[in-house]
Design a protein around this motif. Sequence first.
Motif, PDB file in Angstrom:
ATOM      1  N   ASN A 163       0.826  -1.217   0.000  1.00  0.00           N
ATOM      2  CA  ASN A 163       0.000   0.000   0.000  1.00  0.00           C
ATOM      3  C   ASN A 163       0.860   1.267   0.000  1.00  0.00           C
ATOM      4  OD1 ASN A 163       0.747  -0.482   2.716  1.00  0.00           O
ATOM      5  ND2 ASN A 163      -1.006   0.711   3.447  1.00  0.00           N
ATOM      6  N   LEU A 164       2.027   1.234   0.641  1.00  0.00           N
ATOM      7  CA  LEU A 164       2.900   2.407   0.634  1.00  0.00           C
ATOM      8  C   LEU A 164       3.672   2.517  -0.688  1.00  0.00           C
ATOM      9  CD1 LEU A 164       4.195   2.501   4.300  1.00  0.00           C
ATOM     10  CD2 LEU A 164       2.381   3.851   3.223  1.00  0.00           C
ATOM     11  N   GLU A 180       2.260   1.740  -3.503  1.00  0.00           N
ATOM     12  CA  GLU A 180       1.206   2.346  -4.327  1.00  0.00           C
ATOM     13  C   GLU A 180       1.114   3.851  -4.082  1.00  0.00           C
ATOM     14  OE1 GLU A 180      -3.591   2.199  -4.317  1.00  0.00           O
ATOM     15  OE2 GLU A 180      -2.588   0.246  -4.461  1.00  0.00           O
ATOM     16  N   THR A 181       1.185   4.245  -2.826  1.00  0.00           N
ATOM     17  CA  THR A 181       1.131   5.667  -2.482  1.00  0.00           C
ATOM     18  C   THR A 181       2.313   6.417  -3.098  1.00  0.00           C
ATOM     19  OG1 THR A 181      -0.026   5.185  -0.425  1.00  0.00           O
ATOM     20  CG2 THR A 181       1.108   7.316  -0.566  1.00  0.00           C
ATOM     21  N   THR A 182       3.488   5.811  -3.063  1.00  0.00           N
ATOM     22  CA  THR A 182       4.690   6.430  -3.641  1.00  0.00           C
ATOM     23  C   THR A 182       4.516   6.635  -5.139  1.00  0.00           C
ATOM     24  OG1 THR A 182       6.066   5.384  -1.957  1.00  0.00           O
ATOM     25  CG2 THR A 182       7.186   6.132  -3.964  1.00  0.00           C
ATOM     26  N   PHE A 194       1.645   6.724  -6.774  1.00  0.00           N
ATOM     27  CA  PHE A 194       0.548   7.677  -6.954  1.00  0.00           C
ATOM     28  C   PHE A 194       1.068   9.107  -6.873  1.00  0.00           C
ATOM     29  CE2 PHE A 194      -2.713  10.395  -5.012  1.00  0.00           C
ATOM     30  CZ  PHE A 194      -3.698  10.327  -5.997  1.00  0.00           C
ATOM     31  N   ARG A 195       1.906   9.374  -5.867  1.00  0.00           N
ATOM     32  CA  ARG A 195       2.469  10.736  -5.724  1.00  0.00           C
ATOM     33  C   ARG A 195       3.315  11.095  -6.941  1.00  0.00           C
ATOM     34  NH1 ARG A 195      -0.346  13.909  -3.818  1.00  0.00           N
ATOM     35  NH2 ARG A 195       1.160  15.163  -4.889  1.00  0.00           N
ATOM     36  N   LYS A 217      -6.756   7.376  -8.358  1.00  0.00           N
ATOM     37  CA  LYS A 217      -6.448   6.167  -7.601  1.00  0.00           C
ATOM     38  C   LYS A 217      -5.775   5.170  -8.528  1.00  0.00           C
ATOM     39  CE  LYS A 217      -8.466   2.414  -5.013  1.00  0.00           C
ATOM     40  NZ  LYS A 217      -9.655   1.674  -4.643  1.00  0.00           N
ATOM     41  N   CYS A 276      -4.487   3.734 -13.592  1.00  0.00           N
ATOM     42  CA  CYS A 276      -5.350   4.480 -12.677  1.00  0.00           C
ATOM     43  C   CYS A 276      -6.817   4.156 -12.924  1.00  0.00           C
ATOM     44  CB  CYS A 276      -5.109   5.980 -12.833  1.00  0.00           C
ATOM     45  SG  CYS A 276      -3.498   6.467 -12.200  1.00  0.00           S
TER      46      CYS A 276
END
Length: 116
Positions: free
Chosen positions: A50-51, A53-55, A57-58, A69, A89
């Motif tokens: 999940n982190l 993915e966040t990286t 995404f940013r 998303k 996305c």
Amino acid sequence: MKHVLPRIAMLAAMVAGVSACDPASTGGTTAAATTKPDPMEARIDALPRNLQETTLFRAIRDGGYTCQKIVRFEKHAPIDGHAVWIAECDDRGQYVITLQPDGVFWVSGVPQAKKQ
């Protein structure tokens, strides 16, 4: 239903094909053989999914794309010695995210048209 990333996989293959070089024909070595692994890549790989993915995404959002998303992503084989991820996305925009030295991401892709 299994989802695949055909357009992004094709885009990644084209990028790899354009950047590929036969070391035997140039008398040199490949970039992967001459560069050290990027410590930032190891840090990203060590993150929970999940982190990661966040990286990514940013990186996409900071690149100016309208992704809201990430619905799927995967790590791709290195290109010119750089770590690469492919992502899709929720708006079906697809991206190639390449890790450059010093933790900088280059994002290219096939974004979907903005709704007006």
